[in-house]
Design a protein around this motif. Structure first.
Motif, short mmCIF file in Angstrom:
data_model
loop_
_atom_site.label_atom_id
_atom_site.label_comp_id
_atom_site.label_asym_id
_atom_site.label_seq_id
_atom_site.Cartn_x
_atom_site.Cartn_y
_atom_site.Cartn_z
N GLU A 95 0.84 -1.21 0.00
CA GLU A 95 0.00 0.00 0.00
C GLU A 95 0.87 1.25 0.00
O GLU A 95 0.46 2.30 -0.43
CB GLU A 95 -0.93 0.00 1.23
N LYS A 96 2.10 1.11 0.53
CA LYS A 96 3.04 2.24 0.56
C LYS A 96 4.22 1.92 -0.33
O LYS A 96 4.81 0.85 -0.22
CB LYS A 96 3.56 2.46 2.00
N ILE A 97 4.57 2.85 -1.20
CA ILE A 97 5.68 2.64 -2.14
C ILE A 97 6.99 2.36 -1.38
O ILE A 97 7.82 1.57 -1.83
CB ILE A 97 5.82 3.85 -3.10
N THR A 98 7.17 2.99 -0.21
CA THR A 98 8.42 2.83 0.54
C THR A 98 8.55 1.44 1.17
O THR A 98 9.59 1.08 1.69
CB THR A 98 8.53 3.90 1.65
N GLU A 99 7.45 0.65 1.12
CA GLU A 99 7.50 -0.71 1.66
C GLU A 99 7.51 -1.78 0.57
O GLU A 99 7.57 -2.97 0.85
CB GLU A 99 6.31 -0.95 2.61
N ALA A 100 7.46 -1.35 -0.68
CA ALA A 100 7.50 -2.29 -1.81
C ALA A 100 8.94 -2.73 -2.06
O ALA A 100 9.87 -2.17 -1.49
CB ALA A 100 6.90 -1.64 -3.05
N ASN A 101 9.10 -3.73 -2.93
CA ASN A 101 10.44 -4.27 -3.13
C ASN A 101 10.65 -4.81 -4.54
O ASN A 101 9.71 -5.06 -5.26
CB ASN A 101 10.70 -5.37 -2.09
N GLY A 102 11.92 -5.02 -4.89
CA GLY A 102 12.29 -5.55 -6.20
C GLY A 102 13.60 -4.93 -6.65
O GLY A 102 14.14 -4.05 -5.98
N THR A 103 14.11 -5.37 -7.79
CA THR A 103 15.41 -4.86 -8.25
C THR A 103 15.38 -3.37 -8.57
O THR A 103 16.39 -2.68 -8.43
CB THR A 103 15.91 -5.63 -9.50
N ALA A 104 14.22 -2.85 -8.99
CA ALA A 104 14.11 -1.41 -9.27
C ALA A 104 14.39 -0.61 -8.00
O ALA A 104 15.07 0.42 -8.03
CB ALA A 104 12.73 -1.07 -9.82
N PHE A 105 13.89 -1.10 -6.86
CA PHE A 105 14.08 -0.43 -5.57
C PHE A 105 15.54 -0.54 -5.11
O PHE A 105 16.13 0.43 -4.63
CB PHE A 105 13.14 -1.03 -4.51
N VAL A 106 16.10 -1.75 -5.29
CA VAL A 106 17.50 -1.98 -4.90
C VAL A 106 18.42 -1.09 -5.74
O VAL A 106 19.31 -0.43 -5.21
CB VAL A 106 17.87 -3.49 -5.06
N ASN A 107 18.19 -1.07 -7.06
CA ASN A 107 19.02 -0.25 -7.95
C ASN A 107 18.92 1.23 -7.61
O ASN A 107 19.91 1.95 -7.61
CB ASN A 107 18.63 -0.48 -9.41
N ASN A 139 27.65 14.01 -8.11
CA ASN A 139 26.51 14.08 -9.04
C ASN A 139 25.21 14.26 -8.27
O ASN A 139 25.08 13.81 -7.14
CB ASN A 139 26.43 12.80 -9.87
N THR A 140 24.25 14.90 -8.91
CA THR A 140 22.93 15.05 -8.29
C THR A 140 21.86 14.29 -9.07
O THR A 140 20.69 14.32 -8.70
CB THR A 140 22.52 16.54 -8.19
N LEU A 141 22.25 13.62 -10.16
CA LEU A 141 21.28 12.88 -10.96
C LEU A 141 22.00 11.73 -11.65
O LEU A 141 22.96 11.95 -12.39
CB LEU A 141 20.63 13.81 -12.00
N ALA A 142 21.56 10.49 -11.38
CA ALA A 142 22.19 9.32 -11.99
C ALA A 142 21.17 8.20 -12.13
O ALA A 142 20.07 8.28 -11.58
CB ALA A 142 23.39 8.85 -11.16
N ILE A 143 21.57 7.17 -12.86
CA ILE A 143 20.65 6.07 -13.17
C ILE A 143 21.36 4.73 -12.97
O ILE A 143 22.56 4.63 -13.19
CB ILE A 143 20.13 6.24 -14.62
N LYS A 144 20.60 3.73 -12.55
CA LYS A 144 21.15 2.37 -12.43
C LYS A 144 20.09 1.39 -12.87
O LYS A 144 18.97 1.40 -12.36
CB LYS A 144 21.58 2.10 -10.98
N SER A 145 20.46 0.56 -13.83
CA SER A 145 19.53 -0.43 -14.38
C SER A 145 20.26 -1.77 -14.47
O SER A 145 21.46 -1.85 -14.17
CB SER A 145 19.06 0.01 -15.77
N PRO A 146 19.59 -2.82 -14.95
CA PRO A 146 20.30 -4.09 -15.13
C PRO A 146 21.21 -4.06 -16.37
O PRO A 146 21.88 -5.05 -16.65
CB PRO A 146 19.17 -5.11 -15.32
N PHE A 147 21.23 -2.95 -17.10
CA PHE A 147 21.94 -2.89 -18.38
C PHE A 147 23.15 -1.96 -18.27
O PHE A 147 23.03 -0.74 -18.42
CB PHE A 147 20.98 -2.42 -19.48
N THR A 148 24.32 -2.54 -18.03
CA THR A 148 25.52 -1.75 -17.74
C THR A 148 25.90 -0.78 -18.85
O THR A 148 26.20 0.38 -18.59
CB THR A 148 26.72 -2.71 -17.45
#
Length: 200
Positions: free
Chosen positions: A88-100, A111-120
């Motif tokens: 019900e709360k986004i801060t309690e959800a989970n998955g690789t998107a949250f870990v990344n 830096n003040t803006l960066a990205i992390k995905s499964p694609f190096t």
């Protein structure tokens, strides 16, 4: 695939929270519902779930929104991946998107803006672009940030209409957008969008 934006306000204590908080909520409300899609926690931190193809533009819009207030800026980490547990709360959800997103946020130093995905390879390319873009974006004045925010939120408005909106001349608007690197930032967003479709 989904994307999670984790952010916090820089110099939040030096600015009246009422100003940036309402402006930030305005942007987040347009992206989804609280607290399932977004949440503000610890006073000046926030998390937002958004489609990967909208993540970068939304991150830049949040930056412009916060930088329209003097002495404030924002750190933003975009994590892309799966969501394996919904809450019900986004801060309690989970998955690789949250870990990344969390790992990317921890690594934000200069830096003040960066990205992390499964694609190096994708990450390396986009993060180099983001570092270059920040040479301009981190130096936006409050006036420039307001203009960028309006231009991003109203893509159908031309310079003449933006000039009317701000009660300025078209020349002022043209100069302001040039100073902000707006055309180049739009090109970067479009490039990101074309690439994200190939990997997600």
């Amino acid at each position: 695939m989904t994307s999670i934006i984790t952010g916090d306000i820089i110099n939040s204590k030096e600015s009246n929270p009422k100003n940036w908080l309402n402006a930030l909520k305005g942007v987040l409300n347009n992206c989804g519902n609280e607290p399932k899609q977004w949440e503000i926690y610890r006073g000046d931190s926030f998390q937002l779930e958004i489609k990967p193809e909208n993540a970068l533009e939304t991150g830049i819009l949040i930056k412009a929104t916060i930088k329209q207030f003097k002495n404030t800026d924002v750190r933003i980490a975009i994590g892309i991946g799966d969501k394996i547990y919904a809450s019900e709360k986004i801060t309690e959800a989970n998955g690789t998107a949250f870990v990344n997103s969390g790992e990317c946020f921890e690594q934000l130093k200069k830096n003040t803006l960066a990205i992390k995905s499964p694609f190096t390879a994708f990450d390396i390319q986009i993060n180099i672009m983001l570092e270059l873009a920040q040479l301009t974006m981190n130096n936006w004045t409050a006036t420039t940030a307001k203009l960028v925010k309006a231009a991003l939120e109203n893509p159908d408005l031309n310079q003449k209409e933006l000039a009317k909106h701000f009660n300025k001349t078209q020349g002022n608007i043209s100069q302001g957008l040039k100073r902000s690197g707006f055309d180049e930032i739009l090109k970067m967003i479009h490039y990101y969008n074309s690439q994200i479709k190939t990997v997600c």
